[in-house]
Design a protein around this motif. Structure first.
Motif, PDB file in Angstrom:
ATOM      1  N   ILE A  66       0.832  -1.214   0.000  1.00 53.29           N
ATOM      2  CA  ILE A  66       0.000   0.000   0.000  1.00 53.29           C
ATOM      3  C   ILE A  66       0.866   1.264   0.000  1.00 53.29           C
ATOM      4  N   VAL A  67       1.898   1.268   0.832  1.00 54.43           N
ATOM      5  CA  VAL A  67       2.765   2.463   0.915  1.00 54.43           C
ATOM      6  C   VAL A  67       3.495   2.686  -0.409  1.00 54.43           C
ATOM      7  N   THR A  68       3.898   1.598  -1.075  1.00 52.44           N
ATOM      8  CA  THR A  68       4.581   1.739  -2.375  1.00 52.44           C
ATOM      9  C   THR A  68       3.684   2.448  -3.382  1.00 52.44           C
ATOM     10  N   LEU A  69       2.403   2.043  -3.445  1.00 52.51           N
ATOM     11  CA  LEU A  69       1.466   2.697  -4.367  1.00 52.51           C
ATOM     12  C   LEU A  69       1.213   4.140  -3.954  1.00 52.51           C
ATOM     13  N   THR A  70       1.013   4.366  -2.655  1.00 56.06           N
ATOM     14  CA  THR A  70       0.745   5.727  -2.165  1.00 56.06           C
ATOM     15  C   THR A  70       1.909   6.661  -2.481  1.00 56.06           C
ATOM     16  N   ASP A  93       9.487  21.004  -2.713  1.00 56.93           N
ATOM     17  CA  ASP A  93       8.779  19.784  -3.142  1.00 56.93           C
ATOM     18  C   ASP A  93       9.694  18.815  -3.912  1.00 56.93           C
ATOM     19  N   ILE A  94      10.805  19.322  -4.497  1.00 60.93           N
ATOM     20  CA  ILE A  94      11.737  18.421  -5.178  1.00 60.93           C
ATOM     21  C   ILE A  94      12.361  17.440  -4.176  1.00 60.93           C
ATOM     22  N   ILE A  95      12.746  17.965  -3.001  1.00 62.42           N
ATOM     23  CA  ILE A  95      13.292  17.091  -1.954  1.00 62.42           C
ATOM     24  C   ILE A  95      12.213  16.134  -1.460  1.00 62.42           C
ATOM     25  N   PHE A  96      10.980  16.654  -1.320  1.00 57.58           N
ATOM     26  CA  PHE A  96       9.862  15.818  -0.875  1.00 57.58           C
ATOM     27  C   PHE A  96       9.630  14.654  -1.837  1.00 57.58           C
ATOM     28  N   MET A 101       9.989   8.866  -3.311  1.00 54.47           N
ATOM     29  CA  MET A 101      10.496   7.742  -4.106  1.00 54.47           C
ATOM     30  C   MET A 101      11.278   6.769  -3.221  1.00 54.47           C
ATOM     31  N   ALA A 102      12.096   7.333  -2.328  1.00 55.63           N
ATOM     32  CA  ALA A 102      12.886   6.486  -1.427  1.00 55.63           C
ATOM     33  C   ALA A 102      11.980   5.739  -0.458  1.00 55.63           C
ATOM     34  N   LEU A 103      10.914   6.416   0.021  1.00 54.33           N
ATOM     35  CA  LEU A 103       9.990   5.762   0.956  1.00 54.33           C
ATOM     36  C   LEU A 103       9.303   4.561   0.296  1.00 54.33           C
TER      37      LEU A 103
END
Length: 301
Positions: A66-70, A93-96, A101-103
């Motif tokens: 779920i987290v991957t899709l979110t 927002d670029i850092i966000f 992506m890392a999350l």
């Protein structure tokens, strides 16, 4: 109107990119290839199936999916799609997006490790290693994009990139575009880094991590992968094709032309190149980091 067209693009462009790559590969192989809408049929079939989950997994397995899709969806909300307008934007927002992506990758690795499978553990280790090496190149490329605006947001940064800027810093942006393109191949498990169609466990990277996903859970992972590739290609399209017309429809069509170009190039590369040996991939990625660093230096001078 721009946001409506952007939403239409999010729903259609990921499959458009994937099917274009498949069609190009089929053309080089002398085949007709699967129907253009085959990814939709495959997803519908997956969501009609039952979920089979190993008794050895915990809630992390489903949570990771779920987290991957979110994370993939959240990423797309901050990347401009049509023209330079995104759904949400703020300074930073670029850092966000980079951390989103890392999350997503972190939870995908967690889900793979949660199965307790040695094969999926092997794939997780490879994914973490290769991603760690591609992140410096990604951040250097993003810094080059940010450089001219001074604001760490996609909307402001993309607005500063123009054909005139390419005329003055063309070599730097060319190196950044090459680095971003290779990052697309690495992050989305494409040839010559990985083969999304292989089922040889000893050579797989991404696909081996989702061997225990089935039915709707596998469908969610496939959607996440499509959205992730779409996000990366959207970034490179804005860098390589920095045209902003006054007509919304013209921007929409030109954006699809940019995506079509990138997808065709990926298809040609996958049709004409073999995979790089696993032990040589880190060296290849370090070269990409150097390219991105030189490109950033040339664009900021």
């Amino acid at each position: 109107m721009v946001k409506i067209l952007s939403l239409i693009s999010i729903l259609t462009a990921p499959v458009f990119i994937f099917s274009t790559i498949v069609k190009v590969k089929a053309f080089f192989a002398g085949r007709k290839g699967a129907p253009f809408f085959q990814p939709y049929y495959d997803l519908i079939k997956l969501f009609k199936k039952q979920i089979t989950i190993s008794k050895d997994t915990s809630i992390i397995f489903i949570l990771g999916t779920i987290v991957t899709l979110t994370a993939s969806i959240m990423t797309l909300l901050f990347i401009p799609i049509i023209a330079n307008d995104s759904f949400f934007s703020f300074n930073g927002d670029i850092i966000f997006v980079a951390y989103m992506m890392a999350l997503g990758r972190f939870f995908m690795v967690l889900a793979a490790l949660d199965t307790g499978s040695s094969f999926e553990g092997m794939g997780s280790a490879r994914e973490a290693t290769f991603s760690m090496l591609s992140e410096p190149a990604l951040f250097l490329a993003l810094m080059a994009i940010v450089g001219k605006s001074g604001l760490i947001s996609f909307e402001n940064s993309f607005a500063q990139i123009s054909p005139n800027l390419w005329m003055t810093s063309g070599i730097g942006f060319l190196l950044i575009a090459v680095a971003l393109f290779i990052i697309i191949l690495v992050e989305n498990s494409r040839i010559p880094i990985d083969d999304p169609n292989t089922h040889l466990e000893l050579t797989m990277i991404h696909e081996v991590m989702i061997l225990d996903h089935s039915g709707p859970l596998l469908g969610i992972m496939e959607i996440s992968a499509l959205l992730k590739m779409f996000a990366f290609i959207s970034i490179i399209v804005h860098v390589v094709f920095p045209f902003n017309f006054n007509n919304i429809l013209a921007n929409f069509l030109f954006y699809y032309f940019g995506m079509l170009t990138v997808a065709v190039v990926i298809g040609i590369i996958e049709s004409t190149m073999a995979r790089i040996k696993l032990k040589k991939i880190p060296t290849f990625q370090i070269i990409v980091v150097v390219l991105a660093g030189i490109g950033m230096f040339l664009t900021l001078e």
